[in-house]
Design an enzyme around this catalytic site. Structure first.
Site, short mmCIF file in Angstrom:
data_model
loop_
_atom_site.label_atom_id
_atom_site.label_comp_id
_atom_site.label_asym_id
_atom_site.label_seq_id
_atom_site.Cartn_x
_atom_site.Cartn_y
_atom_site.Cartn_z
N SER A 113 13.34 -21.66 22.16
CA SER A 113 13.72 -20.87 23.32
C SER A 113 12.64 -20.75 24.38
O SER A 113 12.17 -21.73 24.90
CB SER A 113 14.18 -19.49 22.85
OG SER A 113 14.71 -18.77 23.92
N HIS A 114 12.19 -19.52 24.62
CA HIS A 114 11.23 -19.24 25.69
C HIS A 114 9.79 -19.42 25.22
O HIS A 114 8.87 -19.23 26.01
CB HIS A 114 11.43 -17.80 26.15
CG HIS A 114 11.39 -16.85 25.01
ND1 HIS A 114 12.40 -16.79 24.08
CD2 HIS A 114 10.45 -15.98 24.61
CE1 HIS A 114 12.09 -15.90 23.15
NE2 HIS A 114 10.91 -15.39 23.43
N ASP A 278 15.35 -20.31 30.87
CA ASP A 278 14.28 -20.48 29.88
C ASP A 278 14.28 -21.87 29.23
O ASP A 278 15.01 -22.76 29.66
CB ASP A 278 14.38 -19.40 28.80
CG ASP A 278 15.59 -19.61 27.91
OD1 ASP A 278 16.58 -20.19 28.39
OD2 ASP A 278 15.55 -19.21 26.73
N ASP A 280 15.57 -23.23 26.55
CA ASP A 280 16.81 -23.84 26.08
C ASP A 280 18.02 -23.46 26.92
O ASP A 280 19.16 -23.74 26.54
CB ASP A 280 17.05 -23.51 24.60
CG ASP A 280 17.20 -22.02 24.34
OD1 ASP A 280 16.63 -21.21 25.10
OD2 ASP A 280 17.91 -21.65 23.39
N ASP A 282 19.45 -20.56 27.77
CA ASP A 282 20.39 -19.46 27.52
C ASP A 282 19.97 -18.16 28.20
O ASP A 282 20.76 -17.24 28.32
CB ASP A 282 20.64 -19.26 26.01
CG ASP A 282 19.39 -19.00 25.21
OD1 ASP A 282 18.29 -18.95 25.81
OD2 ASP A 282 19.50 -18.84 23.98
N ARG A 283 18.72 -18.08 28.67
CA ARG A 283 18.28 -16.84 29.34
C ARG A 283 18.36 -17.01 30.85
O ARG A 283 18.33 -18.12 31.36
CB ARG A 283 16.84 -16.51 28.97
CG ARG A 283 16.66 -16.19 27.51
CD ARG A 283 15.25 -15.74 27.24
NE ARG A 283 15.13 -15.33 25.85
CZ ARG A 283 14.27 -14.44 25.39
NH1 ARG A 283 13.41 -13.87 26.22
NH2 ARG A 283 14.23 -14.12 24.12
N LYS A 377 24.45 -16.93 24.70
CA LYS A 377 24.19 -16.45 26.04
C LYS A 377 23.99 -17.67 26.94
O LYS A 377 23.69 -18.75 26.46
CB LYS A 377 23.02 -15.49 26.07
CG LYS A 377 21.72 -16.01 25.53
CD LYS A 377 20.73 -14.86 25.53
CE LYS A 377 19.34 -15.27 25.07
NZ LYS A 377 19.24 -15.35 23.61
C1 G16 Z 1 16.86 -14.53 20.82
C2 G16 Z 1 18.19 -13.93 20.48
C3 G16 Z 1 18.47 -12.75 21.36
C4 G16 Z 1 17.33 -11.76 21.28
C5 G16 Z 1 16.02 -12.43 21.63
C6 G16 Z 1 14.82 -11.54 21.43
O1 G16 Z 1 16.92 -15.08 22.11
O2 G16 Z 1 19.23 -14.86 20.63
O3 G16 Z 1 19.67 -12.19 20.94
O4 G16 Z 1 17.55 -10.68 22.14
O5 G16 Z 1 15.85 -13.55 20.79
O6 G16 Z 1 14.71 -11.23 20.09
P1 G16 Z 1 13.44 -10.49 19.52
O7 G16 Z 1 13.36 -9.20 20.29
O8 G16 Z 1 13.74 -10.30 18.07
O9 G16 Z 1 12.23 -11.34 19.81
P2 G16 Z 1 16.26 -16.47 22.43
O10 G16 Z 1 16.49 -16.66 23.90
O11 G16 Z 1 14.81 -16.33 22.07
O12 G16 Z 1 16.98 -17.45 21.57
#
Ligand code: G16
Length: 544
Positions: A113-114, A278, A280, A282-283, A377
């Protein structure tokens, strides 16, 4: 097809977090590490023989090597067809769409992800089920159990596949389809939004925009949709070429990391609209000229205006937000008499609600929003939602936000993250917060009197499953909240997140800087958790 069975020994750290398994690349490069995890996924599935598996990732370092390994393992384990994004690329929402569109059994998405990418940075992998969404906890728990006892994995003895040529290849009982990663997604977006209207507004100069793809996966998607299809000026999408290390950046769309965009939007002659996505895809981060829209506000504004978007014009069935997300959307739901659900952090918790049509829109404070169009997302979807809204309302972003606050009040909100904290210290902080819970109700600091204090637990209204220990909530009589939880996506030590929220009805106070407006709550939070004292830090690592 020749299949070879390899002996292996288990790793004890393969428990998926908030969104799959995320570790340093070097961890994934250990002998059998990726293979063990993938075999554990397959060992936890039933009846997939002959069926379709979707495969793609955000293009970060190790993506291509991992895809070649997974192709061989999927073939050996009996999948009948693999659908793979060209170059091994698929944004997370696009992967969700492909799983749904081609009725795949499931999909494996490679992304952290990010988190930053590169040989010394992060890699990740997660399994999505047939509805296109992240596997539920029941599955990830079974997978983890499997990973602790695994003794072997299987690989087909086939050559590496050419990932760069679109088309079908048939190899010994398995079909491998390399698809254009953008086409299906672009077609879906055109069905949801009023592309003609957005195009007209862009052509008429009513909407000018900049989109920061942060050298990540959304580059090709945004270039095609925003520039080629909707006619935004060439160069509106910048940092558009996905790089294995995201150009050395941190592909996290917030004002700290998407600083180029932030400088443009708060600089001289800003465009009408700015956004970032981000690693991937999704953000999303939404900005207007001289304004940043918090993800919580963005969700609330989307819910309040959903009827202006073609796909949601007939009405939405309900909304949901993750627990730490501000209560702004609750106020909209209340006014529109819509059901509103509060779920634990993690997109997987929205899946059942979306499948059962209990909700149409959902979102999280962590820069995520989405709808029933996929089960992830979706960053670019949120951008197009806002563009459609701007085209319909013909107002600047700032006016839309201020009018919303005027009508519903403002939930002044921010999150303080303390990253890479020693895990024992972080667990100690949570334990000490937990111990205080019974004594907190009634305790008062100035205007803030504790109404409730608990540890969030969620019972899924569709399947009855219970998820406990989902964060510490301290609610005040004036509607303010402090939430504490440990991130489930970090790869170094522990990250303590502190979420702060204060409701302000009075329009004269809507201009306040959140750090100032929330100063008392920030102080109360420190008294409760003593993170500064316990870690020796003087300030959060990141404020969003
Ligand atoms: C993932 C999850 C999200 C979550 C985020 C942050 O997003 O899909 O639902 O809100 O992590 O999670 P945490 O607070 O546990 O770090 P992504 O965009 O990182 O795949």
């Amino acid at each position: 097809m020749q299949i070879k069975t390899y002996k292996t020994t288990p790793y004890d750290d393969q428990k998926p977090g908030t969104s799959g398994l995320r570790k340093k690349v070097k961890v994934f490069q250990q002998s059998g590490y990726l293979e063990n995890f993938v075999q554990s996924i397959f060992n936890s599935l039933e009846d997939f023989q002959g069926k379709i598996l979707v495969l793609g990732g955000d293009g970060r370092y190790f993506n291509r090597q991992a895809i070649q390994i997974i192709i061989k393992m999927a073939a050996a384990n009996g999948f009948g067809e693999l659908i793979i994004g060209q170059g091994g690329l698929l944004s997370t929402p696009a992967a969700s769409n492909v799983i749904r569109k081609y009725r795949a059994f499931g999909g494996i998405i490679l992304s952290a992800s990010h988190n930053p990418g590169g040989p010394d940075e992060d890699f990740g992998i997660k399994y999505n089920v047939g509805n296109g969404g992240p596997a539920p906890e029941k599955f990830t728990d079974a997978l983890f159990e499997n990973s602790k006892t695994i003794t072997s994995y299987q690989m087909a003895e086939i050559d590496d596949i050419d990932l760069d040529s679109v088309g079908d290849v048939q190899i010994d009982g398995i079909k491998i389809r390399i698809i254009d990663p953008v086409a299906d997604y672009a077609e879906l977006m055109a069905r949801i939004f009023d592309f003609d209207l957005i195009k007209q507004s862009i052509a008429a100069g009513l909407i000018t925009l900049r989109f920061d793809a942060m050298h990540a996966i959304t580059g090709p998607y945004a270039k095609h949709i925003l520039e080629d299809v909707l006619g935004a000026a060439p160069g509106s999408v910048f940092n558009a070429v996905p790089l294995e290390d995201f150009g050395g950046g941190h592909p996290d769309p917030n004002m700290a990391h998407a600083h180029e965009l932030t400088e443009i939007m708060f600089g001289p002659n800003p465009p009408v609209f700015g956004a970032a996505s981000d690693g991937d895809g999704d953000r999303n981060m939404i900005m207007g000229a001289n304004i940043f829209v918090t993800p919580s506000d963005s969700l609330a504004i989307m819910a309040a205006n959903a009827q202006l978007i073609p796909a949601y014009a007939k009405g939405i069935s309900g909304v949901a937000r993750s627990m730490p997300t501000s209560q702004a959307v609750d106020r909209v739901a209340d006014k529109l008499s819509l059901p509103c659900y509060e779920t634990p952090t993690g997109w997987k918790f929205f899946g059942n609600l979306l499948d059962a049509d209990k909700i149409t829109l959902c979102g999280e404070e962590s820069f995520g929003s989405g709808s029933n169009h996929v089960r992830e997302k979706d960053g670019l979807w949120a951008v197009l939602f806002w563009l459609n809204l701007l085209a319909r309302k013909r107002q600047p972003v700032e006016d839309i936000v201020r009018e919303h606050w005027q009508k519903y009040g403002r939930d002044i909100y921010c999150r303080h993250d303390y990253e890479a904290v020693d895990a024992d210290i972080a667990n100690g902080i949570v334990e000490q917060l937990r111990n205080q819970l019974p004594s907190l109700p009634g305790k008062t600091w100035g205007d803030y009197s504790v109404k409730f204090a608990d540890e969030f637990s969620y019972t899924d209204p569709v399947d009855g499953s219970v998820s406990s220990n989902q964060g510490i909530r301290v609610g005040f009589a004036n509607g303010s909240r402090i939430v504490f939880r440990l991130s489930g996506t970090g790869t170094v030590g522990a990250t303590l997140r502190i979420y702060l929220e204060r409701y302000e009805r009075d329009v004269r106070n809507h201009d306040q800087d959140p750090q100032v407006a929330l100063a008392e709550l920030i102080e109360i939070a420190e008294q409760l958790c003593q993170v500064k004292q316990r870690t020796g830090r003087t300030e959060p690592s990141v404020i969003t």
